[in-house]
Write an enzyme that holds these catalytic residues in place. Structure first.
Site, PDB file in Angstrom:
ATOM      1  N   GLU A   1       4.151   6.090  -5.576  1.00 33.91           N
ATOM      2  CA  GLU A   1       5.176   5.054  -5.567  1.00 33.91           C
ATOM      3  C   GLU A   1       6.568   5.681  -5.665  1.00 33.91           C
ATOM      4  OE1 GLU A   1       4.129   2.327  -4.712  1.00 33.91           O
ATOM      5  OE2 GLU A   1       2.566   1.436  -5.957  1.00 33.91           O
TER       6      GLU A   1
ATOM      7  N   HIS B   1       5.713   4.024  -0.047  1.00 31.71           N
ATOM      8  CA  HIS B   1       4.694   4.877  -0.681  1.00 31.71           C
ATOM      9  C   HIS B   1       3.723   5.448   0.362  1.00 31.71           C
ATOM     10  CE1 HIS B   1       1.751   1.278  -1.644  1.00 31.71           C
ATOM     11  NE2 HIS B   1       1.444   1.811  -0.486  1.00 31.71           N
TER      12      HIS B   1
ATOM     13  N   ASP C   1      -7.138   7.504  -2.263  1.00 30.74           N
ATOM     14  CA  ASP C   1      -6.938   6.801  -3.530  1.00 30.74           C
ATOM     15  C   ASP C   1      -8.036   5.783  -3.817  1.00 30.74           C
ATOM     16  OD1 ASP C   1      -6.102   5.177  -1.428  1.00 30.74           O
ATOM     17  OD2 ASP C   1      -3.991   5.294  -1.948  1.00 30.74           O
TER      18      ASP C   1
ATOM     19  N   ASN D   1       7.352  -0.270   0.472  1.00 33.32           N
ATOM     20  CA  ASN D   1       8.311   0.431  -0.390  1.00 33.32           C
ATOM     21  C   ASN D   1       8.356   1.934  -0.097  1.00 33.32           C
ATOM     22  OD1 ASN D   1       5.909   1.360  -1.421  1.00 33.32           O
ATOM     23  ND2 ASN D   1       6.237   0.648  -3.513  1.00 33.32           N
TER      24      ASN D   1
HETATM   25  C1  F6R Z   1      -4.361   3.255   1.227  1.00 24.59           C
HETATM   26  C2  F6R Z   1      -3.066   3.811   0.828  1.00 24.59           C
HETATM   27  C3  F6R Z   1      -1.799   3.021   0.990  1.00 24.59           C
HETATM   28  C4  F6R Z   1      -1.748   2.185   2.261  1.00 24.59           C
HETATM   29  C5  F6R Z   1      -0.441   1.394   2.319  1.00 24.59           C
HETATM   30  C6  F6R Z   1      -0.379   0.496   3.531  1.00 24.59           C
HETATM   31  O1  F6R Z   1      -5.405   4.176   1.002  1.00 24.59           O
HETATM   32  O2  F6R Z   1      -3.022   4.889   0.354  1.00 24.59           O
HETATM   33  O3  F6R Z   1      -0.716   3.922   0.995  1.00 24.59           O
HETATM   34  O4  F6R Z   1      -1.861   3.005   3.377  1.00 24.59           O
HETATM   35  O5  F6R Z   1      -0.304   0.632   1.170  1.00 24.59           O
HETATM   36  O6  F6R Z   1      -1.378  -0.486   3.436  1.00 24.59           O
HETATM   37  P1  F6R Z   1      -1.686  -1.486   4.637  1.00 24.59           P
HETATM   38  O7  F6R Z   1      -2.261  -0.672   5.741  1.00 24.59           O
HETATM   39  O8  F6R Z   1      -2.701  -2.451   4.076  1.00 24.59           O
HETATM   40  O9  F6R Z   1      -0.396  -2.127   5.006  1.00 24.59           O
END
Ligand code: F6R
Length: 240
Positions: free
Chosen positions: A142, A137, A67, A135
């Protein structure tokens, strides 16, 4: 789902890097799906070390990132483009032309999701690295995102924006939109490694592993994938 519980964040990164190093030794031209955020930073550090020790090379590796934010430029320090070069690509022998990160050029944004999706479909990802949002995701899929989605433009959840505020000066600076691979793209990967650390992730990890498979908990879809390795520390794994 194979679940590996470790004592610490460092051990999560160690275990994940062992799987990736083995993969790159067996198949130097692997296709990797990469994540950003705090969680994989230690993994990338381990991979850089393995590269420096001549254990692995990234010369033949093709990568696709999950992403990218929309609304900040690629040159912005918090763009995932900058993150990837800073934390991995500039320190190993990846070829620029093998690197794929969704293009967030706002002037052509309508075409970017389709273009990335088309490109992505030329390959099958050997290993997809995932983190998980508090959450539930994965990527920026989401809660409520249809499982059938392919690369698309998403409006970020308020929870996600709050969670990611730590990288910005204030909530207004956190982008409201992103371009993300869809669940369908993620599920096409041959193997998935999901890493999670810290107590903020414990609920999401519980629901992902033991909860109902529902679009309200995007990571729960992974129960239906044949080759998922979940690597957690004590805090993230405290409820499973
Ligand atoms: C990042 C992504 C997100 C993160 C998630 C956890 O490319 O796709 O799904 O993996 O938000 O983020 P952290 O590791 O910062 O807790």
């Amino acid at each position: 789902m194979q679940i590996i519980k470790t004592k610490s964040y460092i051990e999560i990164c160690q275990k994940a890097s062992e799987i990736l190093v083995e993969q790159l030794k067996q198949k130097p031209k692997s296709v990797l799906g990469l994540a950003t955020g705090s969680t994989p930073i230690g993994l990338y550090q381990k991979l850089i070390e393995a590269y420096q020790q001549n254990d692995i090379s990234f010369k033949g590796v093709i990568s696709y990132n999950l992403d990218e934010y929309i609304g900040i430029d690629r040159n912005h320090p918090q763009s995932y483009y900058q993150y990837m070069y800073k934390n991995l690509f500039s320190k190993v022998d990846m070829k620029d032309e093998h690197i794929h990160i969704p293009n967030n050029d706002i002037s052509k944004i309508d075409q970017q999701a389709g273009a990335y999706n088309k490109d992505l479909k030329k390959h099958t990802i050997d290993i997809q690295i995932l983190g998980i949002g508090s959450n539930g995701h994965i990527g920026f899929n989401e809660p409520g995102t249809p499982f059938g989605n392919e690369t698309f433009i998403v409006e970020l959840d308020e929870q996600t924006r709050k969670d990611n505020m730590r990288f910005f000066n204030n909530i207004d600076e956190v982008p409201k939109y992103a371009i993300t691979m869809g669940i369908k793209n993620i599920m096409r990967s041959k193997q998935i490694i999901l890493m999670a650390s810290g107590k903020e992730k414990a609920n999401a990890i519980y629901k992902m592993v033991h909860g109902e498979v529902t679009e309200e908990m995007p990571a729960s879809i992974l129960q239906l994938h044949p080759n998922v390795v979940v690597i957690v520390d004590q805090q993230a794994g405290s409820k499973i």
